[in-house]
Write an enzyme that holds these catalytic residues in place. Structure first.
Site, PDB file in Angstrom:
ATOM      1  N   GLY A   1       0.815  -1.208   0.000  1.00 45.74           N
ATOM      2  CA  GLY A   1       0.000   0.000   0.000  1.00 45.74           C
ATOM      3  C   GLY A   1       0.846   1.253   0.000  1.00 45.74           C
TER       4      GLY A   1
ATOM      5  N   TYR B   1     -14.154  -3.740  10.923  1.00 42.62           N
ATOM      6  CA  TYR B   1     -12.839  -3.099  10.986  1.00 42.62           C
ATOM      7  C   TYR B   1     -12.136  -3.447  12.298  1.00 42.62           C
ATOM      8  CZ  TYR B   1      -9.251   0.555  10.907  1.00 42.62           C
ATOM      9  OH  TYR B   1      -8.045   1.235  10.931  1.00 42.62           O
TER      10      TYR B   1
ATOM     11  N   GLY C   1       1.790   4.723   3.653  1.00 41.98           N
ATOM     12  CA  GLY C   1       2.671   3.875   2.860  1.00 41.98           C
ATOM     13  C   GLY C   1       3.753   4.652   2.142  1.00 41.98           C
TER      14      GLY C   1
ATOM     15  N   GLY D   1      -0.720   7.909   1.418  1.00 45.24           N
ATOM     16  CA  GLY D   1      -0.873   7.899   2.870  1.00 45.24           C
ATOM     17  C   GLY D   1       0.362   7.505   3.638  1.00 45.24           C
TER      18      GLY D   1
END
Length: 308
Positions: free
Chosen positions: A24, A172, A30, A28
């Site tokens: 990822g 989540y 990542g 963000g």
């Protein structure tokens, strides 16, 4: 002694000659993590779903002393995970399981798994086990303070996909609890075979990233983003727990997060986990369930501390 609240990316050691994979990595936390590692000299592989976005992200990084490489990987797709692992050659010092999704409407992956459980747990579980024969140092997987919310959160072992009882936030929380139990059991297995590899987890606190992009309700997404703007920290600060876990001399099984009130913001430090996330029996049971769901298990042969 490891540093705590004063620790920043400037404290990263020279990582020249070391190789890291960041999932990822195109946005963000990542891309922020990737940039910090590359500036410290590491060779970083950006493992991303969209190659073009990955290349754009890599091109945006300035000051990198280590090479950047973009490879395709969708952690919500077992076939993509297997292809990535099968083509890996050579040592891998650091695997950072960063990719994640949050509070999505109910949906299933191509493999038939609930998307949040697949992306946040089953994908990292499968990828880690397939790459373990190559890993020399450590695995860092991202969890969240949401693993505590609600306080009654447990893994639904009889219905991990939450079929017929799906709630985005509950799903989540379950997926992030699973990360901590996975880390606990992985470290137990590594220790049992005498491997020097360490398994750690980290969470970014309340960080301003694009993780809310999967929230379909414009009103809810707007509220979350407004709160982020007021009390959240930027992705540079949010990535620090991951980086700290990646390089500091911490015990296997450690969990790193911000040291501020409620672990929302602040410098990286060791933090606690819920009782449910500390249960070795649940960790062992989740491992068995994950093996059954993915068809992938702990590798038979690993290098040991003696180098064999």
């Amino acid at each position: 002694m490891a540093k705590t609240s004063s620790w920043t990316a400037a404290d990263l050691p020279d990582l020249t000659g070391r190789t890291a994979v960041v999932t990822g990595a195109s946005s963000g936390l990542g891309i922020t993590t990737t940039a910090a590692l590359a500036r410290a000299g590491a060779r970083v592989v950006l493992a991303v779903r969209n190659i073009d976005r990955g290349r754009t992200a890599a091109a945006s990084i300035t000051g990198a002393r280590g090479p950047l490489e973009v490879r395709e990987l969708d952690v919500a797709d077992l076939s993509s995970i297997c292809r990535f692992a099968e083509t890996w050659q050579g040592d891998l010092d650091l695997l950072i399981n960063n990719a994640g999704v949050m509070a999505l409407p109910e949906s299933a992956t191509a493999d038939g798994f609930e998307t949040q459980f697949a992306t946040n747990h089953l994908g990292p579980f499968a990828l880690t086990n397939l790459l373990l024969p190559h890993i020399t140092d450590r695995v860092v997987t991202l969890s969240s303070n949401a693993h505590r919310i609600p306080a009654s959160t447990r893994i639904n072992f009889d219905n991990p996909n939450l079929t017929g009882e799906y709630n985005p936030n509950r799903a989540y929380s379950q997926s992030k609890l699973a990360v901590l139990l996975f880390t606990l059991e992985l470290q137990s297995r590594l220790t049992a075979v005498g491997s020097p590899v360490r398994a750690l987890a980290a969470h970014p606190g309340w960080s301003q990233t694009n993780l809310t992009s999967g929230v379909t309700s414009p009103v809810r997404r707007g509220i979350i983003n407004a709160i982020n703007a007021v009390i959240g920290q930027d992705s540079t600060a949010g990535a620090l727990p991951t980086l700290y876990a990646a390089v500091e001399d911490l015990p296997g099984g450690s969990y790193v997060g911000p040291d501020g009130s409620g672990e929302r913001t602040g410098g990286p430090t060791l933090v606690g986990r819920s009782e449910a996330a500390s249960d070795p029996e649940s960790a062992h049971r989740l491992w068995a369930l994950s093996e059954k769901m993915t068809g992938i298990g702990f590798p038979q042969r690993l290098r040991t501390a003696a180098g064999s």
